[in-house]
Enzyme design. Structure first.
Site, short mmCIF file in Angstrom:
data_model
loop_
_atom_site.label_atom_id
_atom_site.label_comp_id
_atom_site.label_asym_id
_atom_site.label_seq_id
_atom_site.Cartn_x
_atom_site.Cartn_y
_atom_site.Cartn_z
N HIS A 199 1.09 -1.10 0.06
CA HIS A 199 -0.17 0.00 0.13
C HIS A 199 0.73 0.52 0.10
O HIS A 199 0.45 2.93 -0.33
CB HIS A 199 -1.08 -0.22 0.84
CG HIS A 199 -1.97 -0.75 0.90
ND1 HIS A 199 -2.81 -1.43 2.05
CD2 HIS A 199 -2.45 -0.83 0.34
CE1 HIS A 199 -3.97 -1.98 1.14
NE2 HIS A 199 -3.82 -1.59 0.04
N GLU A 247 -3.05 -22.75 -15.40
CA GLU A 247 -1.82 -22.36 -14.26
C GLU A 247 -0.99 -23.79 -14.57
O GLU A 247 0.29 -24.50 -14.82
CB GLU A 247 -2.46 -21.99 -12.91
CG GLU A 247 -3.56 -20.92 -12.84
CD GLU A 247 -3.81 -20.65 -12.08
OE1 GLU A 247 -3.69 -19.43 -11.09
OE2 GLU A 247 -4.95 -21.63 -11.90
N CYS A 254 -3.48 -13.24 -17.53
CA CYS A 254 -3.54 -12.35 -16.94
C CYS A 254 -2.00 -12.36 -16.06
O CYS A 254 -1.42 -13.63 -16.14
CB CYS A 254 -4.40 -12.26 -15.33
SG CYS A 254 -5.02 -13.79 -14.51
#
Length: 748
Positions: A359, A600, A671
């Site tokens: 963050h 994946e 992604c």
């Protein structure tokens, strides 16, 4: 020597608990001398030009200050060779050098070990004996182990009276946290470290519990003030970050965990340290880089609580010229540190630890402030030193000369022109010069990330990680709570697709309230759809919540992680039919969402042809797929440098996936880190990938890249790249082509 582990623990703790740097470093050499029975123990710290500065010594009178020129003597040999030197008669070694005023000749027994941090020697530890004596292999191994611990703390210890040279243009390498270049004066962020708190008992349990509840209120009020101080600078995009901290404070999980530790008789700081470590370790053990980065937020919050408990106030504005640019520097830099500096004065942030997904980095990026994280070593610097932060390359330059400073100012002007070009295409689609459109979506997992994605022009959410609401609680979140969370995301992206991944826990992602046996290889274990299919009631509740949250929006797409077998897919599809039927019977006006699989696991590739009538789309999870194909853990420092998603094996397998999905008529997206890597994006465009998902910070530049090339040119580059057999050759090929097209800003 007694128990090595006990001795090691005692020495490391002696450093953490000492009050001053001088006391810390002296305690180390005294404790080592006693632990192994050495007559002398000395600790040297590396300075500029490979010079070695003696920072502490026990058992020998030494001239002060003592600086060994780079490469001098046996100490220099240990540093150069980066291995232990263990001798019974040091004076007979060809590298032995007599140092005037240092009576080392009387101590023939010599053992020196290097202190290495991230491949760089930062110091040397030496023990001497009065007799001709070569320390045992066990003792040498103990010293090596101890040196690895000392290397982590030595860079932060600055004994008084030790002359550490301060050269100009000192370049330090780190990792890119947020883009841009900033020049300013250092402000060191010093805060109490919760990790160093020892175990202590409390005198009054009920009073301590009440003190804990009061502390939560105090810090909650502090966060509100800090949020309001920043809202004017970054707008609503940072409100969610502070909301996330408030959510952690207000959640009963942390509150109850600390209170439980207090009720066992521990003091508030001890209880807080144990609770923070518990939750931090849960996230730190995860392979998903986004979720792993949440451990930094928990530690930041823990340190903030500890600081407030000790009576600490808000960080104060920088002393001196209040209008001068400031660079915040520290092992960790918190959002509170950022909030204490006026936005127009904040030039950059540098962290010894951390990642681009923390963050701290997200907030700085929202403010347009460059960040460098995970730097190799925190150099000697003082408040007020000038510092250049290059977030584009991950470099920091301390005390730059005028020539270097002016060159970076030119780069800042060039960067601003580039940002202006990015702003000019905001709101426009990513269409190649020959008319091929590629959708760009954002990755997210916290409500705090919603606004940045929308501001960056995301056309939807390509991967919404649903794990966090499950991991910050003391029990499974109920259906209503999940509906509220999912509804906020789906509503924010109304009219755009949102791909929600079903719960991907197990293996490396442990739930604190569910006992899960440790696994030898969690990456290949009980995780993803394997876990949820063994916990059908949990999966039923989550899918119900997702579909209910999408009522009237109908933009939900369900994404299944780690699918490797047809029966896994069939069981889920049967469950989905049951859920849709239940909700319709209960009176909900819902539509059954589209379902896709994440590729994946390599085993999924060859089975896509069998699944073509069962699924609606395919999403390539490039991070996990690359790791499984290359058998490399990108979070393992020993092998991470070998990991690269443009490895020939990865490119050929993704090309095969695209070919299969085209044959089956299935939309395919990607992604992961490849989606924001300019070299990879060019090759993916050449393959015909229709949709890319990435962090919102990367989206504007990738859009600009796609709008600057043709798919025909990208396909030609792909054909050349697929004939190459090394990562470096592939990257050089594409980077050179981008440079020739005037797209060098993305390949720096």
């Amino acid at each position: 020597m007694k128990d090595p582990l006990r001795e090691l623990t005692g020495i490391v703790q002696s450093v953490a608990l000492s009050e001053s740097p001088d006391e810390q470093i002296q305690q180390v050499v005294i404790a080592i001398s006693r632990a192994i029975g050495a007559d002398v123990c000395s600790l040297y710290r590396k300075a500029d030009c490979d010079n070695m500065v003696l920072v502490a010594c026990h058992g020998l009178e030494t001239p002060s200050p003592l600086v060994l020129p780079g490469g001098t003597g046996l100490v220099g040999l240990v540093a150069r060779s980066r291995r232990p030197i263990n001798l019974s008669d040091a004076a007979t070694h060809p590298d032995f050098v007599h140092i005037p005023g240092l009576e080392e000749d009387a101590f023939p027994g010599f053992c020196g070990v290097p202190l290495v941090r991230r491949g760089e020697v930062v110091g040397v530890l030496v023990v001497l004996h009065r007799r001709q004596y070569r320390v045992s292999d066990e003792t040498e191994a103990f010293l090596l182990t101890l040196a690895s611990h000392l290397a982590l703390v030595l860079v932060d210890i600055k004994p008084s009276g030790v002359p550490i040279p301060r050269p100009p243009n000192q370049r330090i390498t780190g990792q890119k946290g947020a883009p841009g270049v900033g020049i300013g004066r250092v402000r060191l962020c010093r805060q109490y470290d919760l990790d160093a708190v020892p175990d202590t008992a409390c005198d009054d349990i009920e009073r301590t519990v009440q003190e804990w509840h009061n502390l939560l209120v105090t810090v909650s009020e502090d966060l509100c003030e800090e949020r309001e101080a920043l809202i004017g600078d970054a707008g609503a995009s940072i409100r969610g970050i502070f909301d996330a901290y408030q959510m952690m404070l207000n959640d009963t999980t942390l509150k109850d965990r600390v209170e439980s530790e207090i009720r066992t008789g521990r003091s508030l700081p001890s209880a807080l340290r144990l609770a923070v470590h518990y939750f931090s370790d849960l996230f730190l053990a995860m392979e998903d880089a986004y979720l792993k980065a949440r451990h930094e937020d928990i530690r930041h919050l823990g340190n903030k609580l500890f600081h407030a408990w000790r009576g600490g106030q808000h960080a104060q504005p920088v002393s001196g010229d209040q209008d001068s640019p400031v660079v915040l520097v520290g092992t960790q830099v918190s959002v509170s540190d950022i909030a204490a500096v006026p936005g127009e004065n904040l030039a950059g942030v540098v962290c010894l630890e951390g990642s681009s997904l923390s963050h701290t980095a997200v907030l700085a990026n929202a403010l347009g402030v460059p960040v460098v994280v995970s730097i190799s070593v925190l150099p000697d610097m003082n408040d007020g030193d000038e510092l250049i932060v290059d977030g584009n390359t991950g470099h920091v330059i301390l005390r730059p000369t005028k020539t270097v400073r002016e060159e970076y100012r030119r780069l800042m002007v060039r960067r601003q022109r580039f940002l202006d070009r990015l702003e000019s295409i905001h709101g426009k689609p990513a269409i190649t010069t020959d008319g091929v459109r590629i959708e760009l979506l954002s990755n997210t997992g916290l409500l705090a990330d919603i606004t940045p994605g929308l501001k960056a022009g995301a056309e939807g959410v390509g991967l919404y990680r649903t794990e966090i609401p499950f991991m910050v609680r003391s029990s499974f979140p109920g259906e209503e709570e999940q509906v509220q969370v999912y509804r906020q995301v789906l509503s924010a992206y109304a009219g755009m697709p949102v791909y929600m991944r079903t719960l991907d826990v197990g293996g490396d992602k442990q739930l604190p309230y569910l006992h899960m046996e440790p696994e030898e290889n969690p990456a290949l274990g009980w995780r993803g759809i394997r876990f949820t299919l063994d916990n059908i009631p949990l999966l039923m509740v989550q899918v119900r919540a997702m579909i209910r949250a999408s009522q009237g929006l109908d933009n939900l797409h369900i994404l299944l992680p780690m699918v490797s077998a047809t029966d896994e897919l069939d069981i889920f599809l049967g469950l989905l039919d049951d859920v849709c039927r239940q909700l319709q019977d209960e009176g909900y006006n819902i539509h059954c969402p589209q379902v896709g699989v994440m590729v994946e696991v390599p085993a999924a590739i060859s089975q896509l042809i069998f699944w073509r009538k069962r699924i609606d789309f395919v999403s390539i999870g490039s991070n996990d797929l690359s790791q499984y194909l290359l058998a490399l853990d990108r979070n393992n420092a020993r092998v991470a440098s070998r990991y690269d998603p443009v490895h020939p094996a990865v490119l050929h397998e993704i090309q095969r996936i695209v070919h299969i999905t085209n044959t089956c008529g299935l939309p395919v997206s990607l992604c992961g880190e490849m989606g924001s890597d300019p070299v990879a994006v060019v090759l993916l465009a050449g393959m015909g990938i229709q949709r890319l998902s990435m962090s919102s910070a990367k989206l504007p530049e990738i859009k600009w890249l796609i709008r600057s090339i043709s798919q025909t040119a990208a396909r030609e580059l792909l054909d050349e790249a697929l004939k190459l057999e090394s990562v470096s050759d592939i990257r050089t090929l594409v980077q050179n082509r981008l440079q020739s097209l005037g797209l060098g800003e993305l390949t720096v």
